[in-house]
Write an enzyme that holds these catalytic residues in place. Structure first.
Site, PDB file in Angstrom:
ATOM      1  N   GLU A 197      93.766  -3.115  82.119  1.00 56.43           N
ATOM      2  CA  GLU A 197      93.720  -4.583  82.015  1.00 56.43           C
ATOM      3  C   GLU A 197      94.027  -5.314  83.317  1.00 56.43           C
ATOM      4  O   GLU A 197      94.827  -6.241  83.368  1.00 56.43           O
ATOM      5  CB  GLU A 197      94.682  -5.037  80.899  1.00 56.43           C
ATOM      6  CG  GLU A 197      94.402  -4.350  79.576  1.00 56.43           C
ATOM      7  CD  GLU A 197      95.313  -4.795  78.454  1.00 56.43           C
ATOM      8  OE1 GLU A 197      96.198  -5.646  78.673  1.00 56.43           O
ATOM      9  OE2 GLU A 197      95.135  -4.294  77.332  1.00 56.43           O
ATOM     10  N   GLU A 313      89.863   2.047  72.083  1.00 53.48           N
ATOM     11  CA  GLU A 313      90.892   1.524  71.176  1.00 53.48           C
ATOM     12  C   GLU A 313      90.298   0.727  70.007  1.00 53.48           C
ATOM     13  O   GLU A 313      90.871  -0.231  69.541  1.00 53.48           O
ATOM     14  CB  GLU A 313      91.874   0.620  71.949  1.00 53.48           C
ATOM     15  CG  GLU A 313      92.478   1.254  73.174  1.00 53.48           C
ATOM     16  CD  GLU A 313      93.461   0.354  73.903  1.00 53.48           C
ATOM     17  OE1 GLU A 313      93.874  -0.673  73.334  1.00 53.48           O
ATOM     18  OE2 GLU A 313      93.841   0.676  75.049  1.00 53.48           O
TER      19      GLU A 313
HETATM   20  C1  XIL Z   1     100.045  -1.719  71.935  1.00 50.64           C
HETATM   21  C2  XIL Z   1     100.709  -0.844  70.868  1.00 50.64           C
HETATM   22  O1  XIL Z   1      99.751  -0.436  69.903  1.00 50.64           O
HETATM   23  C3  XIL Z   1     101.835  -1.624  70.222  1.00 50.64           C
HETATM   24  O2  XIL Z   1     102.487  -0.832  69.233  1.00 50.64           O
HETATM   25  C4  XIL Z   1     102.809  -2.063  71.289  1.00 50.64           C
HETATM   26  O3  XIL Z   1     103.807  -2.835  70.689  1.00 50.64           O
HETATM   27  C5  XIL Z   1     102.070  -2.908  72.360  1.00 50.64           C
HETATM   28  O4  XIL Z   1     100.988  -2.158  72.921  1.00 50.64           O
HETATM   29  N1  XIL Z   1      95.782  -2.653  74.520  1.00 50.64           N
HETATM   30  C6  XIL Z   1      96.360  -1.527  75.035  1.00 50.64           C
HETATM   31  C7  XIL Z   1      97.426  -0.819  74.300  1.00 50.64           C
HETATM   32  O5  XIL Z   1      95.868  -0.979  76.045  1.00 50.64           O
HETATM   33  O6  XIL Z   1      98.330  -0.138  75.170  1.00 50.64           O
HETATM   34  C8  XIL Z   1      98.193  -1.774  73.409  1.00 50.64           C
HETATM   35  O7  XIL Z   1      99.043  -0.976  72.585  1.00 50.64           O
HETATM   36  C9  XIL Z   1      97.229  -2.574  72.552  1.00 50.64           C
HETATM   37  C10 XIL Z   1      96.317  -3.402  73.425  1.00 50.64           C
END
Ligand code: XIL
Length: 404
Positions: A197, A313
């Protein structure tokens, strides 16, 4: 600790009062208070009158074709299917662990390879939880991928980070972290999300780079440096740049696709050892601004750089859909169907991972809760590990994908 980050006010309406209240908390690194709301744009419908997605391209009832698990359907086409998992869930919930082994060919720690888990102090590493998941993967013949080496997210940085790291020590800490963590799994890991990101258009830079502590301490070359350091530590790992907000036909996503493409072009031009783009694909049930051709065009441009693509994701938030489960599941399945039918036509796409496998363990329970408090249903398995219409839609998408 809050996993919060900035976002336009438009999407905050997607979130519960509780999460919006948390917006007031400042970040440890001087970053402004924020929320993961950045993942969820303002859908193009009246938020008070949730509407369903239009009928999908195929508009079938997602009748599944037998019991073959997702991992096998993906493998039949040369694809890898997997999911993000939490060590506590896999180690304590046998029903869930069995579902992971049945459905997945690869797992990625949802939490355990982030700084706040790995780095109890500035001079120590705790690989315990991540190694438990690595051993689980090894024991069950699953691939293992790493997420993420460099990320700005306040909630994923250890308590000590904001008070310890500064201009003098940031570079060494950055290099030591990447080298130590990548070395730990050298030769035994499928891929790494090296930088997560790094693009955020609202920060106003001409190249779209996000104002992060790493950018401020190390300059714009920090991304290139991260990839070179990771490649030196493990020449065999696939090195991935991972980001979100690349999916929809909106001015925001279009601008972000362009900025990500320019970043990838710059990195390739300077010989950075980058091998793939990770598209997070946090999708929104009810969002109708989806243009398959525009997304395909973007994927083609990424592939033309010689890069592979991972859907890293994928999930579909349903917090703007009606409470009726059948209607919600139908819409969520339609989003999976249309999105995967589009991206899997690009042969550079080599893997699809859900962010979670079962509704029992999804980050969206916390970060995209429903105002009616009904449990969210974003993933292919329900909270009893039963396959849903989303599972059917993913099954059909893999069945219909061209062979890699
Ligand atoms: C998220 C987790 O799923 C949560 O449990 C945590 O509280 C915050 O991070 N994009 C990403 C992930 O790349 O690392 C994030 O994961 C969700 C958004």
């Amino acid at each position: 600790m809050n996993y919060l980050r900035s976002h336009t006010s438009a999407s905050e309406r997607l979130f519960t009062r509780r999460q919006t209240l948390l917006l007031g908390l400042g970040g440890l690194t001087g970053l402004g208070a924020s929320t993961l709301a950045h993942q969820f744009m303002n859908p193009s419908f009246n938020l008070t009158q949730p509407t369903l997605n239009p009928p999908t391209l195929n508009n079938f009832n997602f009748a599944s074709l037998g019991n073959t698990p997702l991992r096998q359907r993906a493998a039949n086409k040369g694809l890898i299917y997997g999911a993000a998992v939490r060590q506590y869930a896999v180690s304590s919930d046998t029903q869930f662990a069995q579902a992971v082994v049945r459905e997945c060919a690869m797992i990625v720690p949802e939490w355990e390879l982030k700084w706040n888990f790995l780095r109890p102090t500035p001079s120590t590493f705790d690989f315990g939880p991540a190694d438990w998941l690595f051993n689980f993967a090894q024991t069950n013949g699953l691939l293992f991928r790493g997420h993420t080496l460099i990320w700005h997210e306040v909630g994923a940085l250890p308590q000590w980070f904001g008070s310890v790291v500064n201009f003098r020590n940031a570079r060494q800490l950055f290099l030591d972290h990447i080298t130590t963590v990548v070395n730990h799994y050298r030769g035994r890991i499928h891929s790494w999300d090296v930088v997560n990101e790094a693009i955020h258009i609202p920060d106003g830079r001409s190249n779209g780079l996000r104002n992060t502590p790493w950018l401020n301490w190390l300059g714009e070359d920090y991304i290139n440096l991260a990839f070179r350091t990771a490649a030196q530590a493990d020449p065999n790992a696939m090195l991935v740049y991972n980001d979100y907000g690349l999916d929809y036909d909106t001015p925001q996503d279009e601008a972000k696709r362009n900025a990500v493409l320019r970043l990838l072009e710059r990195l390739k031009a300077q010989g950075t050892p980058i091998h793939a783009l990770g598209i997070q694909a946090h999708l929104i049930g009810g969002e109708t601004r989806f243009n398959a051709q525009k997304l395909r065009n973007f994927l083609t441009e990424v592939a033309n750089l010689g890069l592979k693509i991972l859907i890293t994701e994928i999930d579909v938030t349903d917090n703007q859909l009606p409470i009726n489960i059948q209607a919600r599941d139908q819409t969520v399945a339609g989003v999976y169907q249309d999105y995967l039918a589009t991206v899997l036509n690009e042969r550079a796409v080599v893997a699809v991972l859900n962010w979670g496998l079962s509704d029992r363990y999804t980050w969206l329970t916390e970060f995209a809760a429903r105002s009616d408090q009904a449990p969210v249903r974003p993933l292919p398995l329900d909270d009893q590990m039963q396959r849903k219409l989303a599972w059917n839609a993913m099954s059909n998408a893999f069945n219909n994908a061209p062979l890699r």
